[in-house]
Design an enzyme around this catalytic site. Structure first.
Site, short mmCIF file in Angstrom:
data_model
loop_
_atom_site.label_atom_id
_atom_site.label_comp_id
_atom_site.label_asym_id
_atom_site.label_seq_id
_atom_site.Cartn_x
_atom_site.Cartn_y
_atom_site.Cartn_z
N GLY A 239 0.71 -1.28 -0.08
CA GLY A 239 0.24 -0.09 0.02
C GLY A 239 0.96 1.29 0.14
N GLU A 281 4.34 -6.32 1.61
CA GLU A 281 3.88 -6.64 0.18
C GLU A 281 4.12 -5.49 -0.79
OE1 GLU A 281 0.42 -8.32 0.97
OE2 GLU A 281 1.19 -10.24 1.69
N PRO A 282 5.05 -4.71 -0.79
CA PRO A 282 5.00 -3.67 -1.64
C PRO A 282 4.59 -3.84 -3.03
CG PRO A 282 7.22 -3.95 -1.03
CD PRO A 282 6.65 -4.99 -0.27
N GLY A 283 3.89 -3.33 -3.88
CA GLY A 283 3.71 -3.42 -5.37
C GLY A 283 4.13 -2.19 -5.96
N ARG A 284 3.31 -1.34 -5.87
CA ARG A 284 3.44 -0.12 -6.54
C ARG A 284 4.88 0.59 -6.26
NH1 ARG A 284 -1.15 3.38 -7.39
NH2 ARG A 284 -2.22 1.90 -5.80
N ARG A 316 -6.49 4.16 -14.90
CA ARG A 316 -6.69 4.75 -13.52
C ARG A 316 -7.20 5.95 -13.45
NH1 ARG A 316 -2.82 5.71 -10.72
NH2 ARG A 316 -3.64 5.04 -8.82
N CYS A 344 -13.83 5.57 -27.40
CA CYS A 344 -15.11 5.97 -27.63
C CYS A 344 -15.72 6.49 -26.35
CB CYS A 344 -15.99 5.09 -28.34
SG CYS A 344 -14.74 4.67 -30.00
N GLU A 345 -15.26 7.13 -25.46
CA GLU A 345 -15.70 7.29 -24.17
C GLU A 345 -15.51 8.93 -23.75
OE1 GLU A 345 -16.51 4.87 -20.93
OE2 GLU A 345 -16.15 3.14 -22.05
N TYR A 374 0.45 -1.14 -12.05
CA TYR A 374 -1.25 -1.06 -12.52
C TYR A 374 -1.43 -0.54 -13.71
CZ TYR A 374 -1.13 -2.67 -7.46
OH TYR A 374 -0.85 -3.27 -6.51
N1 LLP Z 1 -0.81 -7.03 -0.65
C1 LLP Z 1 -2.27 -7.09 -1.04
C2 LLP Z 1 -3.14 -8.15 -0.39
C3 LLP Z 1 -2.89 -6.41 -1.90
O1 LLP Z 1 -4.19 -6.62 -2.17
C4 LLP Z 1 -2.03 -5.52 -2.87
C5 LLP Z 1 -2.92 -4.50 -3.65
C6 LLP Z 1 -0.89 -5.23 -2.50
C7 LLP Z 1 -0.22 -6.07 -1.44
C8 LLP Z 1 0.21 -4.27 -2.85
O2 LLP Z 1 -0.61 -2.94 -2.80
P1 LLP Z 1 0.48 -1.64 -3.36
O3 LLP Z 1 1.74 -1.63 -2.54
O4 LLP Z 1 0.87 -2.06 -4.82
O5 LLP Z 1 -0.33 -0.58 -3.07
N2 LLP Z 1 -5.29 -0.91 -9.23
C9 LLP Z 1 -5.09 0.02 -8.19
C10 LLP Z 1 -4.27 -0.71 -6.98
C11 LLP Z 1 -4.97 -1.92 -6.34
C12 LLP Z 1 -4.17 -2.49 -5.30
C13 LLP Z 1 -4.63 -3.90 -5.07
N3 LLP Z 1 -4.12 -4.71 -3.85
C14 LLP Z 1 -4.28 1.07 -8.50
O6 LLP Z 1 -3.94 1.18 -9.85
O7 LLP Z 1 -4.17 2.06 -7.86
#
Ligand code: LLP
Length: 416
Positions: A239, A281-284, A316, A344-345, A374
């Site tokens: 997050g 669990e960093p993603g973004r 997004r 087309c939106e 994302y």
């Molecule tokens: N762990 C779990 C269980 C999650 O569901 C997520 C993201 C993460 C970790 C990673 O979160 P992050 O560090 O990336 O914020 N599509 C949306 C974001 C959806 C996130 C879903 N879960 C966007 O484009 O902002």
């Protein structure tokens, strides 16, 4: 004309300086070359930035397990980089797992997530032997055998983010409530083949305030104390917010580490329980800033500048009212413009009121930063548009990581 008169027009015609908070170290010349060579729209991904972010997290939390949330961007190359940097991996489907499996990502370092894991997801995870399954419903326990599990709980924390990205409060679909948590602990206790390794929560995405995590950490320790079963691991999810525009601050990772480790230490001492191992669990935060999307201008109808991509490669703005700070790969006196997509939106708008050169014209290349997370993973074929290529860059070198989708690709699936 005097030099003083000349200077403003000279500086105006230079390409605008890029903000290092938003842009990886990739030259405009290379971006222009990529657009010319591979076409547009195209995603560009800087390998060094991804690796640097992995290292930043590992250095900040050397004793924690850092699991890259692959939903942010899954492809073999990124998973390889992440593996080489020593991270673990969070996957949330058999499909994400298949990519991890194809590069031999160590099974022990993989966690499987999902609020509604299909039997196929669980089967794939168990046959590969993933280290942990993060259980999100009581029913799931019946589908697992011989498995280490974490239980995902709803910590009841309202995160400071867009409502669609808040996943830790009561009244949303993720996690077990307190009654189900107790029931799950009892059921696992009665199953010698299941091991309860820990508790998990994920309060949401694009979180900006460290205080929200601190609240979650305190709440999770209280829950661990309440269930009175030895718990080795506390997973606080991902997050971590990233800035998308220059006016947004960077996430305070040092402050995060400081405050959550103190909060966990203090609460564990208060409840007289051992301090659990930490997982995040960093993603973004790992991939967002590494990514740039390149478009070509197709038409200009002031104030609208329309490009050859849009909501199919960047959902997004439409989904979360996300803001971006695009720029042209050349300078010139600017005026406020609205960057729109080709779909087309009316809602296919990439950025509103952004300064672009007044003489912007078809053929110009537009670059949008902070598009590594994302974007590729949320891309669609809306209007039967093929999804863009993902081009990796490193130290001035270029490599196709994922090729562009062709009409032939689209027709191959359409077998009716
Ligand atoms: N762990 C779990 C269980 C999650 O569901 C997520 C993201 C993460 C970790 C990673 O979160 P992050 O560090 O990336 O914020 N599509 C949306 C974001 C959806 C996130 C879903 N879960 C966007 O484009 O902002």
């Amino acid at each position: 004309m005097t030099l003083m008169e000349l200077l403003p027009s000279l500086t105006h015609s230079l390409p605008p300086r890029t903000d290092p908070k938003l842009w990886p170290d990739v030259s405009d010349r290379q971006l222009a070359w990529i657009a010319a060579t591979f076409g547009t729209p195209t995603y560009v991904l800087d390998e060094n930035t991804v690796r640097d972010q992995c290292r930043r997290f590992r250095q900040a939390l050397p004793h924690a397990r850092i699991a890259y949330a692959s939903k942010a961007l899954t492809c073999r190359a990124v998973l390889r980089w992440v593996q080489e940097e020593g991270l673990s991996l969070d996957v949330c489907s058999a499909g994400e797992l298949a990519v991890a499996r194809s590069i031999g990502f160590p099974a022990e370092r993989i966690l499987l997530h999902g609020n509604a894991k299909a039997p196929e997801d669980l089967k794939a995870a168990q046959s590969y032997g993933v280290g942990r399954v993060v259980v999100d419903s009581l029913h799931e326990l019946d589908l697992l055998t011989d498995q280490k599990v974490l239980l995902r709980v709803t910590p009841g924390i309202a995160a400071d983010t867009h409502p669609a990205l808040a996943t830790g409060d009561n009244g949303q679909k993720f996690g077990l409530g307190e009654a189900d948590l107790e029931e799950a602990v009892a059921r696992i206790g009665a199953r010698p083949d299941l091991t309860l390794e820990g508790l998990h929560c994920h309060i949401g995405s694009q979180i900006r305030h460290v205080a929200t995590y601190e609240q979650a950490a305190r709440r999770m320790v209280a829950l661990i104390a309440r269930i009175r079963t030895p718990i080795r691991e506390l997973d606080l999810g991902g997050g971590f917010g990233v800035p998308y525009t220059s006016d947004e601050p960077d996430f305070d990772l040092t402050g995060y580490v400081d405050r959550i480790t103190r909060a966990i230490g203090y609460e564990c001492a208060r409840h007289r329980i051992p301090v659990p191992e930490l997982t995040i669990e960093p993603g973004r935060a790992i991939v967002a800033r590494a990514g740039i999307t390149l478009y070509r201008v197709i038409s200009v109808k002031h104030p609208f500048v329309a490009v050859d991509g849009g909501m199919s490669d960047n959902a997004r703005p439409a989904l979360y009212q996300a803001r971006y700070q695009p720029r042209l790969l050349r300078g010139g006196p600017t005026a406020p413009m609205t960057l729109v997509g080709r779909h087309c939106e009316a809602g296919d708008v990439l950025a509103t009121d952004i300064p672009l050169p007044r003489d912007v014209h078809p053929g110009d290349v537009v670059a949008v930063p902070v598009t590594g997370a994302y974007h590729h993973s949320l891309a669609s074929n809306y209007n039967q548009v093929g999804r863009p290529a993902l081009i990796g860059v490193r130290n001035g070198l270029t490599k196709v990581l994922v090729r562009a989708e062709t009409e032939e690709d689209l027709l191959r699936r359409d077998v009716g």
